[in-house]
Design a protein around this motif. Structure first.
Motif, mmCIF file in Angstrom:
data_model
loop_
_atom_site.group_PDB
_atom_site.id
_atom_site.type_symbol
_atom_site.label_atom_id
_atom_site.label_comp_id
_atom_site.label_asym_id
_atom_site.label_seq_id
_atom_site.Cartn_x
_atom_site.Cartn_y
_atom_site.Cartn_z
ATOM 1 N N ASN A 107 1.358 -0.785 0.074
ATOM 2 C CA ASN A 107 0.070 -0.346 -0.128
ATOM 3 C C ASN A 107 1.022 1.398 0.328
ATOM 4 O O ASN A 107 0.726 2.216 -0.679
ATOM 5 C CB ASN A 107 -1.001 0.100 0.726
ATOM 6 N N THR A 108 1.694 1.410 1.093
ATOM 7 C CA THR A 108 3.035 2.405 0.995
ATOM 8 C C THR A 108 3.208 2.803 0.128
ATOM 9 O O THR A 108 3.718 4.010 0.003
ATOM 10 C CB THR A 108 4.143 2.019 2.228
ATOM 11 N N ALA A 109 4.183 1.876 -1.109
ATOM 12 C CA ALA A 109 4.687 2.238 -2.342
ATOM 13 C C ALA A 109 3.668 2.793 -2.596
ATOM 14 O O ALA A 109 4.116 3.324 -4.251
ATOM 15 C CB ALA A 109 5.251 0.412 -2.407
ATOM 16 N N LEU A 110 2.075 1.726 -3.595
ATOM 17 C CA LEU A 110 1.761 2.300 -4.183
ATOM 18 C C LEU A 110 0.805 3.497 -3.863
ATOM 19 O O LEU A 110 1.368 4.674 -5.209
ATOM 20 C CB LEU A 110 0.812 1.130 -4.211
ATOM 21 N N ILE A 111 0.933 3.805 -3.209
ATOM 22 C CA ILE A 111 0.469 5.651 -2.572
ATOM 23 C C ILE A 111 1.643 6.589 -2.771
ATOM 24 O O ILE A 111 1.271 7.406 -3.072
ATOM 25 C CB ILE A 111 0.169 5.616 -1.087
ATOM 26 N N GLU A 112 2.866 6.701 -2.775
ATOM 27 C CA GLU A 112 4.590 6.634 -2.992
ATOM 28 C C GLU A 112 4.069 7.164 -4.101
ATOM 29 O O GLU A 112 5.156 8.456 -4.859
ATOM 30 C CB GLU A 112 4.983 6.355 -2.092
ATOM 31 N N GLN A 113 3.968 6.903 -5.252
ATOM 32 C CA GLN A 113 3.448 7.001 -6.905
ATOM 33 C C GLN A 113 2.237 7.649 -7.019
ATOM 34 O O GLN A 113 2.217 8.216 -8.504
ATOM 35 C CB GLN A 113 2.873 5.817 -7.437
ATOM 36 N N CYS A 114 1.965 8.082 -6.095
ATOM 37 C CA CYS A 114 -0.068 8.644 -6.451
ATOM 38 C C CYS A 114 1.090 10.332 -6.121
ATOM 39 O O CYS A 114 1.775 10.918 -5.494
ATOM 40 C CB CYS A 114 -1.207 8.788 -5.654
ATOM 41 N N GLU A 115 0.099 11.269 -7.107
ATOM 42 C CA GLU A 115 0.262 12.616 -6.721
ATOM 43 C C GLU A 115 -0.367 12.484 -5.800
ATOM 44 O O GLU A 115 0.263 14.323 -5.248
ATOM 45 C CB GLU A 115 -0.201 13.568 -8.306
ATOM 46 N N ALA A 116 -1.592 12.959 -5.340
ATOM 47 C CA ALA A 116 -2.538 12.684 -3.580
ATOM 48 C C ALA A 116 -3.334 11.642 -3.394
ATOM 49 O O ALA A 116 -3.183 10.490 -4.533
ATOM 50 C CB ALA A 116 -3.038 14.180 -4.206
ATOM 51 N N PHE A 117 -3.443 11.621 -2.111
ATOM 52 C CA PHE A 117 -4.340 10.346 -1.848
ATOM 53 C C PHE A 117 -4.919 11.342 -0.942
ATOM 54 O O PHE A 117 -4.998 12.252 -0.076
ATOM 55 C CB PHE A 117 -3.900 9.739 -0.963
ATOM 56 N N VAL A 118 -6.781 10.333 -0.781
ATOM 57 C CA VAL A 118 -7.540 10.817 -0.067
ATOM 58 C C VAL A 118 -8.492 9.257 0.554
ATOM 59 O O VAL A 118 -8.505 8.551 -0.052
ATOM 60 C CB VAL A 118 -9.121 11.689 -0.678
ATOM 61 N N GLY A 119 -8.480 9.770 1.761
ATOM 62 C CA GLY A 119 -8.566 8.511 2.754
ATOM 63 C C GLY A 119 -9.566 8.700 3.885
ATOM 64 O O GLY A 119 -9.763 9.639 4.483
ATOM 65 N N CYS B 43 -0.782 4.525 5.706
ATOM 66 C CA CYS B 43 0.183 4.118 4.815
ATOM 67 C C CYS B 43 0.406 5.662 4.128
ATOM 68 O O CYS B 43 1.670 5.804 4.201
ATOM 69 C CB CYS B 43 0.115 2.835 4.127
ATOM 70 N N ALA B 44 -0.275 5.649 4.000
ATOM 71 C CA ALA B 44 -0.264 7.300 3.101
ATOM 72 C C ALA B 44 0.597 8.876 3.508
ATOM 73 O O ALA B 44 1.790 8.720 3.378
ATOM 74 C CB ALA B 44 -1.030 7.834 2.945
ATOM 75 N N SER B 45 0.235 8.254 5.426
ATOM 76 C CA SER B 45 0.804 9.494 6.189
ATOM 77 C C SER B 45 2.062 8.697 6.465
ATOM 78 O O SER B 45 3.333 10.469 7.124
ATOM 79 C CB SER B 45 0.208 8.704 7.367
ATOM 80 N N ALA B 46 2.857 7.604 6.021
ATOM 81 C CA ALA B 46 4.159 7.624 6.023
ATOM 82 C C ALA B 46 5.208 7.445 4.896
ATOM 83 O O ALA B 46 6.219 7.347 4.114
ATOM 84 C CB ALA B 46 4.108 6.115 6.486
ATOM 85 N N THR B 47 4.029 8.362 4.158
ATOM 86 C CA THR B 47 4.872 8.781 3.063
ATOM 87 C C THR B 47 5.287 10.051 2.631
ATOM 88 O O THR B 47 4.452 11.227 3.276
ATOM 89 C CB THR B 47 4.276 8.381 1.247
ATOM 90 N N ASP B 48 5.968 11.146 1.452
ATOM 91 C CA ASP B 48 5.742 12.431 0.863
ATOM 92 C C ASP B 48 4.714 13.016 0.247
ATOM 93 O O ASP B 48 4.011 13.520 -0.137
ATOM 94 C CB ASP B 48 7.004 12.649 0.186
ATOM 95 N N THR B 49 3.589 12.090 -0.387
ATOM 96 C CA THR B 49 2.661 11.904 -1.132
ATOM 97 C C THR B 49 1.327 12.717 -0.153
ATOM 98 O O THR B 49 1.027 12.545 1.178
ATOM 99 C CB THR B 49 1.553 10.922 -1.016
ATOM 100 N N PRO B 50 0.862 14.070 -0.501
ATOM 101 C CA PRO B 50 -0.039 15.283 -0.236
ATOM 102 C C PRO B 50 -1.139 14.059 0.425
ATOM 103 O O PRO B 50 -2.004 13.706 -0.733
ATOM 104 C CB PRO B 50 -0.436 16.692 -0.998
#
Length: 193
Positions: free
Chosen positions: A96-108, A116-123
């Motif tokens: 999950n984290t690896a895929l979210i890291e590839q996203c421009e943004a994440f809404v959850g 997982c998104a909070s552990a990335t640099d993805t807004p």
């Protein structure tokens, strides 16, 4: 049409993905009445993403969302299970984290993918409807918490002055009254300029 757009996005490599995908997770496994967004609300989020020239990536490893099968004028949402892997990967925080890291943004929502998104640099924007974030989600510099007006009165915080002060110092927050998707769409338009 849509399949050519998807093919060109995936063949453009890692940077092409990051510039096009917006991760969305709107259905959890527990306390669904206090977490989940409806399919209609998720449709509006997806439509905002598509209108911004991006592709919604639904984190739906159980194939429960009807959105990828809806009638879309342009590129439809991509569903993780239908496109990438088996149902089993959804419980894998590393995937999950690896895929979210590839996203421009994440809404959850309050869920594993949101953490997982909070552990990335993805807004990241996490939508809260029935729980207070202080108990369930650690603060993170890339994460904004969308909370209802008056959320500090929610259990278990119940307006505890120490928790309220700590939350206000430690978290980035936005408020909504009524349908949270109105604020979600505003946030997306700001992030996906």
């Amino acid at each position: 049409g849509a399949s050519n757009a998807l093919l060109s996005m995936f063949s453009s490599g890692r940077d092409g993905w990051k510039k096009r995908l917006v991760g969305i997770h709107y259905q959890g496994d527990t306390a669904k009445d206090k977490k989940d967004l409806s399919h209609a609300q998720a449709f509006e989020v997806c439509r905002t993403v598509v209108d911004a020239g991006r592709v919604p990536l639904l984190f739906d490893w159980r194939n429960q969302s009807p959105l990828p099968l809806s009638n879309w004028r342009r590129v439809p949402p991509i569903c993780t299970t239908r496109q990438f892997a088996s149902r089993g990967w959804g419980g894998d925080a590393e995937m999950n984290t690896a895929l979210i890291e590839q996203c421009e943004a994440f809404v959850g929502i309050d869920s594993g993918p949101g953490k997982c998104a909070s552990a990335t640099d993805t807004p990241t924007l996490i939508v809260w409807t029935g729980h207070h974030p202080a108990l369930y989600h650690d603060p993170a510099p890339n994460t904004t918490h969308l909370v209802p007006v008056g959320f500090h009165d929610m259990h278990p915080v119940c307006s505890n002055p120490g928790v309220v002060a700590w939350f206000d110092r430690s978290y980035q927050g936005r408020h909504y009254a009524g349908d949270p998707v109105v604020e979600v769409c505003k946030w997306l338009k700001e992030v996906l300029k």
